[in-house]
Every structure is written in structure tokens, then in C-alpha cells.
Design a protein around this motif. Structure first.
Motif, PDB file in Angstrom:
ATOM      1  N   LEU A  88      10.483  -2.799  -5.152  1.00 50.67           N
ATOM      2  CA  LEU A  88      11.437  -1.968  -4.417  1.00 50.67           C
ATOM      3  C   LEU A  88      12.467  -1.338  -5.342  1.00 50.67           C
ATOM      4  O   LEU A  88      12.909  -0.203  -5.112  1.00 50.67           O
ATOM      5  N   SER A  89      12.847  -2.055  -6.388  1.00 55.71           N
ATOM      6  CA  SER A  89      13.901  -1.559  -7.275  1.00 55.71           C
ATOM      7  C   SER A  89      13.494  -0.310  -8.043  1.00 55.71           C
ATOM      8  O   SER A  89      14.344   0.493  -8.436  1.00 55.71           O
ATOM      9  N   THR A  90      12.188  -0.112  -8.252  1.00 50.08           N
ATOM     10  CA  THR A  90      11.729   1.045  -9.034  1.00 50.08           C
ATOM     11  C   THR A  90      10.905   2.018  -8.214  1.00 50.08           C
ATOM     12  O   THR A  90      11.143   3.230  -8.252  1.00 50.08           O
ATOM     13  N   ALA A  91       9.933   1.501  -7.461  1.00 45.31           N
ATOM     14  CA  ALA A  91       9.032   2.406  -6.729  1.00 45.31           C
ATOM     15  C   ALA A  91       9.764   3.199  -5.660  1.00 45.31           C
ATOM     16  O   ALA A  91       9.404   4.348  -5.376  1.00 45.31           O
ATOM     17  N   MET A 177       8.562  -4.796 -10.949  1.00 43.18           N
ATOM     18  CA  MET A 177       9.245  -3.609 -11.467  1.00 43.18           C
ATOM     19  C   MET A 177       8.257  -2.726 -12.241  1.00 43.18           C
ATOM     20  O   MET A 177       8.239  -1.497 -12.079  1.00 43.18           O
ATOM     21  N   PHE A 178       7.434  -3.336 -13.067  1.00 39.20           N
ATOM     22  CA  PHE A 178       6.428  -2.601 -13.840  1.00 39.20           C
ATOM     23  C   PHE A 178       5.425  -1.915 -12.919  1.00 39.20           C
ATOM     24  O   PHE A 178       5.084  -0.739 -13.109  1.00 39.20           O
ATOM     25  N   LEU A 179       4.960  -2.619 -11.880  1.00 38.70           N
ATOM     26  CA  LEU A 179       4.007  -2.019 -10.946  1.00 38.70           C
ATOM     27  C   LEU A 179       4.626  -0.841 -10.204  1.00 38.70           C
ATOM     28  O   LEU A 179       3.960   0.156  -9.930  1.00 38.70           O
ATOM     29  N   GLY A 180       5.919  -0.962  -9.866  1.00 35.06           N
ATOM     30  CA  GLY A 180       6.598   0.130  -9.182  1.00 35.06           C
ATOM     31  C   GLY A 180       6.627   1.395 -10.012  1.00 35.06           C
ATOM     32  O   GLY A 180       6.442   2.504  -9.492  1.00 35.06           O
ATOM     33  N   ALA A 187       4.284   0.923  -1.516  1.00 34.24           N
ATOM     34  CA  ALA A 187       3.173   0.227  -0.865  1.00 34.24           C
ATOM     35  C   ALA A 187       2.115  -0.210  -1.870  1.00 34.24           C
ATOM     36  O   ALA A 187       1.615  -1.339  -1.819  1.00 34.24           O
ATOM     37  N   ALA A 188       1.779   0.679  -2.802  1.00 33.66           N
ATOM     38  CA  ALA A 188       0.760   0.347  -3.799  1.00 33.66           C
ATOM     39  C   ALA A 188       1.231  -0.760  -4.731  1.00 33.66           C
ATOM     40  O   ALA A 188       0.459  -1.660  -5.085  1.00 33.66           O
ATOM     41  N   ALA A 189       2.496  -0.699  -5.138  1.00 34.18           N
ATOM     42  CA  ALA A 189       3.030  -1.711  -6.046  1.00 34.18           C
ATOM     43  C   ALA A 189       3.064  -3.083  -5.376  1.00 34.18           C
ATOM     44  O   ALA A 189       2.631  -4.084  -5.961  1.00 34.18           O
ATOM     45  N   ASP A 275       5.879  11.990 -16.442  1.00 33.95           N
ATOM     46  CA  ASP A 275       6.646  12.851 -15.561  1.00 33.95           C
ATOM     47  C   ASP A 275       7.173  12.029 -14.390  1.00 33.95           C
ATOM     48  O   ASP A 275       6.509  11.086 -13.932  1.00 33.95           O
ATOM     49  N   VAL A 276       8.348  12.358 -13.913  1.00 35.46           N
ATOM     50  CA  VAL A 276       9.003  11.566 -12.866  1.00 35.46           C
ATOM     51  C   VAL A 276       8.871  12.215 -11.498  1.00 35.46           C
ATOM     52  O   VAL A 276       9.613  11.894 -10.578  1.00 35.46           O
ATOM     53  N   ALA A 277       7.925  13.120 -11.352  1.00 34.36           N
ATOM     54  CA  ALA A 277       7.709  13.741 -10.033  1.00 34.36           C
ATOM     55  C   ALA A 277       7.285  12.682  -9.032  1.00 34.36           C
ATOM     56  O   ALA A 277       6.774  11.621  -9.388  1.00 34.36           O
ATOM     57  N   GLY A 278       7.490  12.945  -7.776  1.00 30.50           N
ATOM     58  CA  GLY A 278       7.165  11.970  -6.733  1.00 30.50           C
ATOM     59  C   GLY A 278       5.698  11.647  -6.730  1.00 30.50           C
ATOM     60  O   GLY A 278       4.856  12.357  -7.250  1.00 30.50           O
ATOM     61  N   SER A 279       5.384  10.528  -6.077  1.00 26.85           N
ATOM     62  CA  SER A 279       3.994  10.046  -6.048  1.00 26.85           C
ATOM     63  C   SER A 279       3.123  10.960  -5.216  1.00 26.85           C
ATOM     64  O   SER A 279       3.579  11.659  -4.340  1.00 26.85           O
TER      65      SER A 279
END
Length: 279
Positions: A88-91, A177-180, A187-189, A275-279
Motif C-alpha cells: 500500500l505504501s508504494t503501489a 514495498m518492492f512488489l508495489g 491488487a497485483a502487489a 517511468d512513473v506513469a500509472g499502471s
């Protein structure tokens, strides 16, 4: 980094999901790990069968067994809760499209992620303190109600146990955090992290631990190494159901530290380069 830490601290306090997760963790630990266990073992059903008498088994919730009881809970439900917390903290930043807004402010990517890491380290520390303190109080109340006597472990042992507790909480939080960051999807993380925990770790470790090839692979998994660390804080009575650990506590501790560093470095590399664009 300080500005990032302040921002992350504010978001963590305001995010109700964090408080709900903490409540679930504490409720599970105290209600199921202590109160319900004591009630059942104090008044065992007629069909209760165990190689260890219920009158002995109930001592697992007494102060003398504070560390093994808390650590066993943290290695299961605690690990799942921390994976969700880290995810939650990253994703969520990608899902809400707030990561772009954050990065156009003064802090750079390294400072932003460092603030998140430091905030999560503080959160895991506080969770460890509250969980261990609440478990200690509950165990004291239960032994008092029971009318038995039991003493807490020495202060040095408690400090070592708390160190193991904090390390395991930090590893699973860093994994989430890494998965996010890797998936850019909450949801995927969370789904990937929990699938790994309950299928890749728990199920595989039980089914394949006696297979020579897979046995060597299992020795490198974080859950297996965490279990070895937990096993070093054994119960005060002999438990015939306790399984043999694949690695020793020293190797387990080193492996967990390596995973903590690995998840942190991988998260930083991905966050810096992609790139930090949305998923």
C-alpha cells in the motif's frame, strides 16, 4: 529526505487501512494466540488428543513462552499484514497517480524512497513494540487468572527476540514495498505477495522439504530462514510436533538481512530508472 519522511508519516497516520491492518494483527495475536488458546486448553474437549497434556500446553501463553508465541504468530498472519502494508505504501501512489505530483516537488527519487523506507522502519518498530508489549500484558493476566506461576525470559533474551521480531517485520514490509514498485498495482502487489507467502513458502516448504533438490532451494527462502530464527526461541516444554529446521538461527538471521538489503536496493533501482506513469 526529512521532508519526504514527514509527508509519509502524515499519510500513514491518515490512512485508515494502516490502522485496520494493525488492528487485525493485534486482534489475531491476542484473541487467537492467547485468549482462545488458553480457554480451549484450560477446558479441553472430551475428544482432545495430544502427546502433551493440555495442562502443559497451556503454558505456551504464559510469560515464560512470550517470545516463541509472538514470533510464531508474526511468521504467519504478521507476514501477510506487513506485505499488504508495504504494498500500500508504494503501489497506491501509482493507482492514485500521485507519484508524479510527488516527484515534481523538491525531493528527488532517492530522497522520496528513502523517506518511505525510514517511515516504514519506524512503523515496523512501533508495531513490534506494541505487539510484544500487549502480548506480555496478556500473558501476565492469563497466568494470574490461572493461579499459576511463570516468569518472563531474561532482559537480554527479550531484546534478542525483539530484534528477531523487528527484522522479520521489516523484511516482509520491504518485500511488499518492492512488489508495489515492481507491479505499480496495489491488487497485483498484494495478490502476488500473499500467493508467494502461502503457496510458495508455506505449501512448498511442507510438501517438498524432504525432496533433496528442493530442500536445498528451500534453505534460501525468507520464510524458512525466519522459521529457523524463531525456533531458536523455543518453548519451555518439549513439543513433539516441532519440525526440524533446514538451517540454523545464525544463517537464518544473515539471510534475512540479505533479503532486506536486496528488496531495498531492487526497489530503489526500479524506482530510479523506470517511468512513473500509472499502471
Amino acid at each position: 529526505m526529512i521532508a519526504s519522511l514527514r509527508g509519509e508519516s502524515l499519510k500513514s497516520r491518515k490512512r485508515w487501512a494502516n490502522w485496520i491492518l494493525f488492528g487485525i494483527l493485534l486482534l489475531t495475536l491476542l484473541a487467537f494466540g492467547y485468549v482462545l488458546t488458553y480457554v480451549i486448553l484450560k477446558n479441553p474437549p472430551r475428544n482432545f488428543e495430544s502427546r502433551v497434556p493440555a495442562s502443559v500446553l497451556k503454558r505456551q501463553v504464559f510469560p515464560e513462552n512470550l517470545l516463541p508465541n509472538v514470533l510464531s504468530s508474526i511468521s504467519t498472519i504478521g507476514a501477510a499484514i506487513m506485505i499488504i502494508l508495504g504494498s500500500l505504501s508504494t503501489a497506491s501512489e501509482y493507482g492514485w497517480l500521485t507519484v508524479q505530483t510527488i516527484l515534481i516537488q523538491k525531493p528527488g527519487r532517492v530522497a522520496v524512497l528513502a523517506g518511505k523506507l525510514l517511515n516504514l522502519a519506524i512503523i515496523t518498530l512501533l508495531i513490534g513494540v506494541v505487539a510484544l508489549g500487549s502480548a506480555a500484558l496478556t500473558s501476565y493476566l492469563l497466568v494470574t487468572v490461572d493461579g499459576s506461576t511463570s516468569s518472563f525470559p531474561p532482559a537480554t533474551t527479550i531484546l534478542k527476540g525483539f530484534g528477531a521480531l523487528w527484522l522479520e517485520l521489516a523484511v516482509w514490509t520491504a518485500f511488499g514495498m518492492f512488489l508495489g514498485i515492481a507491479f505499480r498495482s496495489t491488487a497485483a502487489a498484494i495478490g502476488g505477495g500473499l500467493t508467494y507467502l502461502f503457496v510458495g513458502e508455506a505449501l512448498a516448504a511442507q510438501l517438498l522439504r524432504d525432496t533433496p533438490v528442493f530442500k536445498e532451494i528451500l534453505k534460501f527462502l525468507p520464510g524458512v530462514n525466519g522459521g529457523a530464527v524463531n525456533a531458536s526461541f523455543g518453548l519451555t516444554f518439549r513439543n513433539p510436533n516441532a519440525g526440524t529446521q533446514l538451517v540454523d538461527a545464525a544463517r537464518g538471521s544473515i539471510t534475512l538481512v540479505v533479503y532486506l538489503v536486496l528488496f531495498t536496493v531492487l526497489a530503489l533501482l526500479i524506482f530510479q530508472r523506470r517511468d512513473v506513469a500509472g499502471s
